[in-house]
Design a protein around this motif. Structure first.
Motif, PDB file in Angstrom:
ATOM      1  N   ASP A   7       0.819  -1.216   0.000  1.00 60.43           N
ATOM      2  CA  ASP A   7       0.000   0.000   0.000  1.00 60.43           C
ATOM      3  C   ASP A   7       0.853   1.267   0.000  1.00 60.43           C
ATOM      4  O   ASP A   7       0.553   2.238  -0.690  1.00 60.43           O
ATOM      5  N   ALA A  11       1.229   4.036  -3.095  1.00 59.42           N
ATOM      6  CA  ALA A  11       1.001   5.467  -2.853  1.00 59.42           C
ATOM      7  C   ALA A  11       2.194   6.292  -3.347  1.00 59.42           C
ATOM      8  O   ALA A  11       2.008   7.358  -3.948  1.00 59.42           O
ATOM      9  N   GLN A  46      -3.592   4.104   6.861  1.00 57.33           N
ATOM     10  CA  GLN A  46      -3.845   4.856   5.634  1.00 57.33           C
ATOM     11  C   GLN A  46      -3.597   6.344   5.829  1.00 57.33           C
ATOM     12  O   GLN A  46      -3.069   7.019   4.944  1.00 57.33           O
ATOM     13  N   ALA A  50      -0.729   8.544   3.854  1.00 64.63           N
ATOM     14  CA  ALA A  50      -1.034   9.806   3.174  1.00 64.63           C
ATOM     15  C   ALA A  50      -0.145  10.936   3.689  1.00 64.63           C
ATOM     16  O   ALA A  50       0.383  11.736   2.901  1.00 64.63           O
TER      17      ALA A  50
END
Length: 75
Positions: A7, A11, A46, A50
């Protein structure tokens, strides 16, 4: 960089920062990975991904701007 979680890697790729992150020092990369990995909830993870991508983007932009100054070499 096989040690990156999928993940986080995705990103970084989407933000165009994979090569910049790969060029960072091992200690720098390790700190981000540790911070992301310590998240207990998926939502926290998450959010941290970010935030990490945003911080890495700022660092990348700052280094590019610094490299454009006379007498500086690009990274």
């Amino acid at each position: 960089m096989n040690d990156l979680p999928t993940d986080f890697s995705r990103a970084l790729e989407e933000a165009g920062l994979s090569s910049f992150f790969a060029a960072c020092t091992p200690a720098h990369r390790r700190e981000y990975l540790k911070w992301i990995g310590e998240a207990k909830l998926a939502a926290t993870r998450q959010t941290r991904i970010a935030k990490a991508v945003k911080m890495i983007a700022v660092k990348s932009a700052a280094e590019r701007a610094q490299a454009k100054k006379p007498g500086r070499r690009a990274r």
